[in-house]
Design a protein around this motif. Sequence first.
Motif, short mmCIF file in Angstrom:
data_model
loop_
_atom_site.label_atom_id
_atom_site.label_comp_id
_atom_site.label_asym_id
_atom_site.label_seq_id
_atom_site.Cartn_x
_atom_site.Cartn_y
_atom_site.Cartn_z
N LEU A 166 35.94 -23.16 55.32
CA LEU A 166 36.09 -21.72 55.54
C LEU A 166 36.65 -21.04 54.29
N ALA A 167 37.65 -21.65 53.67
CA ALA A 167 38.25 -21.08 52.46
C ALA A 167 37.21 -20.95 51.35
N GLN A 168 36.41 -21.99 51.15
CA GLN A 168 35.37 -21.92 50.12
C GLN A 168 34.35 -20.82 50.43
N GLN A 169 33.94 -20.73 51.67
CA GLN A 169 32.97 -19.70 52.06
C GLN A 169 33.54 -18.31 51.83
N MET A 170 34.78 -18.11 52.24
CA MET A 170 35.43 -16.81 52.06
C MET A 170 35.54 -16.46 50.58
N LEU A 171 35.92 -17.42 49.76
CA LEU A 171 36.08 -17.18 48.33
C LEU A 171 34.75 -16.85 47.66
N ARG A 172 33.69 -17.48 48.11
CA ARG A 172 32.36 -17.19 47.54
C ARG A 172 31.87 -15.80 47.92
N GLU A 173 32.20 -15.37 49.13
CA GLU A 173 31.71 -14.08 49.62
C GLU A 173 32.52 -12.90 49.07
N ASP A 174 33.83 -13.02 49.04
CA ASP A 174 34.69 -11.93 48.55
C ASP A 174 36.01 -12.54 48.11
N ARG A 175 36.08 -12.88 46.84
CA ARG A 175 37.21 -13.62 46.29
C ARG A 175 38.55 -12.91 46.52
N ASP A 219 45.08 -19.47 40.82
CA ASP A 219 45.00 -20.89 40.49
C ASP A 219 44.47 -21.71 41.66
N ILE A 220 45.02 -21.46 42.84
CA ILE A 220 44.58 -22.19 44.03
C ILE A 220 43.13 -21.82 44.36
N ALA A 221 42.78 -20.54 44.23
CA ALA A 221 41.41 -20.11 44.50
C ALA A 221 40.43 -20.83 43.57
N ASP A 222 40.79 -20.94 42.30
CA ASP A 222 39.93 -21.64 41.33
C ASP A 222 39.73 -23.10 41.73
N LEU A 233 40.05 -24.47 44.77
CA LEU A 233 39.28 -24.58 46.01
C LEU A 233 37.79 -24.33 45.80
N ILE A 234 37.47 -23.33 45.01
CA ILE A 234 36.06 -22.97 44.82
C ILE A 234 35.31 -24.05 44.03
N LYS A 235 36.03 -24.81 43.20
CA LYS A 235 35.39 -25.82 42.36
C LYS A 235 35.31 -27.21 43.01
N LEU A 236 35.88 -27.37 44.19
CA LEU A 236 35.87 -28.68 44.83
C LEU A 236 34.45 -29.14 45.14
N THR A 237 34.15 -30.38 44.78
CA THR A 237 32.87 -30.97 45.17
C THR A 237 32.99 -31.42 46.63
N ASN A 238 31.87 -31.76 47.23
CA ASN A 238 31.90 -32.25 48.61
C ASN A 238 32.77 -33.50 48.74
N SER A 239 32.68 -34.37 47.77
CA SER A 239 33.47 -35.59 47.78
C SER A 239 34.97 -35.28 47.71
N ALA A 273 51.54 -8.89 53.46
CA ALA A 273 51.11 -8.60 52.09
C ALA A 273 52.29 -8.57 51.14
N GLY A 274 53.46 -8.29 51.66
CA GLY A 274 54.66 -8.26 50.84
C GLY A 274 55.17 -9.64 50.48
N GLN A 275 54.62 -10.67 51.11
CA GLN A 275 55.04 -12.03 50.82
C GLN A 275 54.24 -12.57 49.64
N PRO A 276 54.88 -13.35 48.77
CA PRO A 276 54.17 -13.85 47.59
C PRO A 276 53.09 -14.86 47.96
N ALA A 277 52.05 -14.90 47.14
CA ALA A 277 50.99 -15.90 47.31
C ALA A 277 51.55 -17.26 46.93
N GLU A 278 50.93 -18.31 47.44
CA GLU A 278 51.36 -19.67 47.13
C GLU A 278 51.09 -19.98 45.66
N LYS A 279 51.99 -20.67 45.05
CA LYS A 279 51.86 -21.10 43.66
C LYS A 279 51.81 -22.61 43.60
N ILE A 280 51.14 -23.13 42.59
CA ILE A 280 51.15 -24.57 42.35
C ILE A 280 52.39 -24.86 41.52
N SER A 281 53.21 -25.76 42.01
CA SER A 281 54.45 -26.08 41.28
C SER A 281 54.19 -27.08 40.20
#
Length: 105
Positions: free
Chosen positions: A20-29, A41-44, A46-52, A97-105
């Motif tokens: 679902l996340a990949q589909q959503m990102l492809r349709e409207d990032r 960073d997380i969006a990038d 997720l969108i690049k994940l291969t099926n494997s 919306a006032g809460q920060p987005a997740e970051k990669i530590s």
Amino acid sequence: MGTNQILDEIREVNLSYLLLAQQMLREDRVAAMYRLGIDEDIADILIKLTNSQLLKMAGSNMLLCRFRFDDSLIAEILTSHKQDRALTQSHAAILMAGQPAEKIS
């Protein structure tokens, strides 16, 4: 429900969430990032994940998604049965919306 069944359910939820996340990102990032509560960073990633890679991540025994709210007010707003549902959902969206987005530590 046994441990194995719970782990199978977690893996199924993970796979559904990632697809679902990949589909959503492809349709409207931008909208997807907002709705998922993730940053660029997380969006990038997720969108690049291969099926494997997607299947490997989904196979984790930990839930990959989580509730975006740690605030009881938001939980109450989302579960209330008020007549103006659109208004309560908008109110919850504004608070979240006032809460920060997740970051990669």
